[in-house]
Design an enzyme around this catalytic site. Structure first.
Site, mmCIF file in Angstrom:
data_model
loop_
_atom_site.group_PDB
_atom_site.id
_atom_site.type_symbol
_atom_site.label_atom_id
_atom_site.label_comp_id
_atom_site.label_asym_id
_atom_site.label_seq_id
_atom_site.Cartn_x
_atom_site.Cartn_y
_atom_site.Cartn_z
ATOM 1 N N ARG A 62 0.799 -1.221 0.000
ATOM 2 C CA ARG A 62 0.000 0.000 0.000
ATOM 3 C C ARG A 62 0.832 1.270 0.000
ATOM 4 O O ARG A 62 0.580 2.208 -0.761
ATOM 5 C CB ARG A 62 -0.941 0.026 1.225
ATOM 6 C CG ARG A 62 -2.131 -0.849 1.088
ATOM 7 C CD ARG A 62 -2.515 -1.467 2.419
ATOM 8 N NE ARG A 62 -1.552 -2.488 2.792
ATOM 9 C CZ ARG A 62 -1.658 -3.783 2.447
ATOM 10 N NH1 ARG A 62 -2.705 -4.189 1.813
ATOM 11 N NH2 ARG A 62 -0.726 -4.659 2.770
ATOM 12 N N THR A 63 1.831 1.313 0.867
ATOM 13 C CA THR A 63 2.577 2.561 1.027
ATOM 14 C C THR A 63 3.370 2.877 -0.236
ATOM 15 O O THR A 63 3.368 4.016 -0.713
ATOM 16 C CB THR A 63 3.510 2.466 2.251
ATOM 17 O OG1 THR A 63 2.717 2.062 3.377
ATOM 18 C CG2 THR A 63 4.148 3.804 2.570
ATOM 19 N N LYS A 91 26.921 -4.202 -1.313
ATOM 20 C CA LYS A 91 28.360 -3.934 -1.207
ATOM 21 C C LYS A 91 28.760 -3.271 0.103
ATOM 22 O O LYS A 91 29.881 -2.796 0.252
ATOM 23 C CB LYS A 91 28.788 -3.025 -2.364
ATOM 24 C CG LYS A 91 28.538 -3.620 -3.739
ATOM 25 C CD LYS A 91 29.056 -2.717 -4.838
ATOM 26 C CE LYS A 91 28.727 -3.285 -6.200
ATOM 27 N NZ LYS A 91 29.065 -2.351 -7.282
ATOM 28 N N ARG A 114 11.757 3.539 3.284
ATOM 29 C CA ARG A 114 11.278 2.597 4.314
ATOM 30 C C ARG A 114 12.469 1.775 4.742
ATOM 31 O O ARG A 114 13.156 1.184 3.898
ATOM 32 C CB ARG A 114 10.179 1.707 3.742
ATOM 33 C CG ARG A 114 9.842 0.540 4.657
ATOM 34 C CD ARG A 114 8.571 -0.163 4.274
ATOM 35 N NE ARG A 114 7.398 0.608 4.647
ATOM 36 C CZ ARG A 114 6.157 0.116 4.684
ATOM 37 N NH1 ARG A 114 5.924 -1.128 4.355
ATOM 38 N NH2 ARG A 114 5.139 0.865 5.040
ATOM 39 N N HIS A 142 5.595 5.941 11.324
ATOM 40 C CA HIS A 142 5.073 5.807 9.964
ATOM 41 C C HIS A 142 4.170 7.038 9.742
ATOM 42 O O HIS A 142 2.943 6.927 9.707
ATOM 43 C CB HIS A 142 4.285 4.504 9.862
ATOM 44 C CG HIS A 142 3.956 4.053 8.474
ATOM 45 N ND1 HIS A 142 4.056 4.879 7.368
ATOM 46 C CD2 HIS A 142 3.512 2.845 8.010
ATOM 47 C CE1 HIS A 142 3.692 4.186 6.298
ATOM 48 N NE2 HIS A 142 3.364 2.963 6.659
HETATM 49 C C1 NCD Z 1 1.902 -1.175 8.143
HETATM 50 C C2 NCD Z 1 3.395 -0.947 8.253
HETATM 51 O O1 NCD Z 1 4.139 -1.214 7.318
HETATM 52 O O2 NCD Z 1 3.769 -0.501 9.307
HETATM 53 N N1 NCD Z 1 1.379 -1.263 6.877
HETATM 54 C C3 NCD Z 1 1.236 -0.153 6.088
HETATM 55 O O3 NCD Z 1 2.141 0.607 5.855
HETATM 56 N N2 NCD Z 1 0.000 0.086 5.597
HETATM 57 C C4 NCD Z 1 1.373 -2.153 9.109
HETATM 58 C C5 NCD Z 1 1.950 -3.522 9.236
HETATM 59 O O4 NCD Z 1 2.879 -3.915 8.552
HETATM 60 O O5 NCD Z 1 1.422 -4.255 10.086
#
Ligand code: NCD
Length: 323
Positions: A62-63, A91, A114, A142
């Protein structure tokens, strides 16, 4: 009604990096919500000629996709790199050098990072010459998820003051509940239930941060392990997945089974109350709820693209490129 450009010009506060949810001001959040609606009415190609670089150190559906789609909605392009494909992954290059490289090769870009290491996003921001967005920093934060969660609540009840929410499950390792809790301290009269097994309680620093906002923001926080007691009291239930991949000691999850929200549970909720979940889900959220009016987690995904479009538009406007 104002156009997206008029709204951007009116805003006095600028955004460069997006690192932590608590850095958003209340006014900025409300402006972003208004901008998101304006961009739905009137598209704007403010990202034309600019590239979003998704730099992923953990799985993401999703993100990643909603950032990429939002960039394309604004006329931008994208580049997606997994850490495993990069010199950092293969590396032993430092993250700082990788980020420096990305931002030097594309000085007009926007980096979305991320990373499993909680500290990485701050290290990256220290060296990045371009805006950088935290798309999940280990078990810590997040912030764009909090933004979309706040937007989802706002779209549902038309306010972010005076409502109640229960955060449920793994409050120790879930970065989504961390960030949303930080974000909600900007609003007044919220009643927050923290529902978890003892071993998976919200970490002390955030719990203390909430305490600091108790009187000034009329924030009420109740910690409990009893979901049965809470389920029919709140406007929103925010369910979380057991973050087993983050647990220092896997026994924490094995000996603390998740709370399960199923049809029977959902039926007990207050009239109009809704269930949120950042997804992905495991057994803690039954599929049978997907068709029930309490479901809000599918809408959350849709709102993610819409609010990230507003965020990217604002970052492009606030950080123009000199051509
Ligand atoms: C979450 C995350 O990555 O923290 N998902 C997201 O970004 N929608 C939640 C999760 O992984 O449980």
């Amino acid at each position: 009604m104002s156009s997206p450009l008029e709204l951007l010009e009116k805003s006095s506060r600028k955004i460069r990096h997006v690192l932590r949810a608590q850095d958003f001001k209340r006014e900025t959040l409300m402006e972003l919500f208004g901008l998101a609606d304006a961009l739905e009415r009137e598209p704007m190609e403010i990202m034309r000629g600019r590239t979003l670089c998704w730099y992923g150190g953990e799985a993401s559906s999703r993100t990643a996709v909603s950032h990429i789609m939002a960039a394309q909605d604004l006329g931008g392009t994208y580049l997606a790199r997994a850490i495993t494909e990069s010199s950092e992954g293969g590396k032993g290059e430092s993250l700082a050098d990788t980020i420096m490289t990305l931002s030097v090769i594309d000085p007009e870009g926007i980096i979305v990072l991320r990373h499993p290491d909680e500290d990485a996003i701050y290290r990256a921001a220290l060296v990045s010459k371009v805006p950088i967005i935290n798309a999940g920093s280990g078990g810590e934060q997040h912030p764009t998820q909090a933004l979309l969660d706040g937007f989802t609540i706002f779209k549902t009840i038309r306010r972010l003051d005076n409502f109640s929410i229960a955060f449920v499950g793994d409050l120790k390792y879930a970065r989504t509940t961390n960030s949303l809790a930080y974000l909600l301290t900007k609003f007044r009269g919220i009643k927050m239930y923290l529902v978890s097994r003892d071993a998976l309680r919200m970490k002390g620093d955030l719990r203390y941060y909430l305490e600091l906002h108790r009187e000034r923001m009329d924030l009420e926080v109740v910690e409990t392990a009893d979901l049965d007691w809470v389920i029919d009291q709140v406007d929103f239930v925010y369910q979380t997945r057991a973050q087993k991949e983050r647990a220092e000691d896997l026994g924490e999850h094995a000996s603390n089974p998740p709370y399960v929200i199923d049809r029977a549970m959902a039926t007990r909720m207050k009239p109009g109350a809704r269930i949120m979940h950042p997804l992905p889900r495991r057994e803690e959220l039954a599929r049978e709820i997907d068709d029930m009016p309490q479901q809000l987690y599918i809408d959350q995904m849709r709102f993610g693209r819409i609010i990230r479009r507003a965020l990217l538009a604002k970052i492009c406007f606030d950080n123009p490129v000199s051509r």
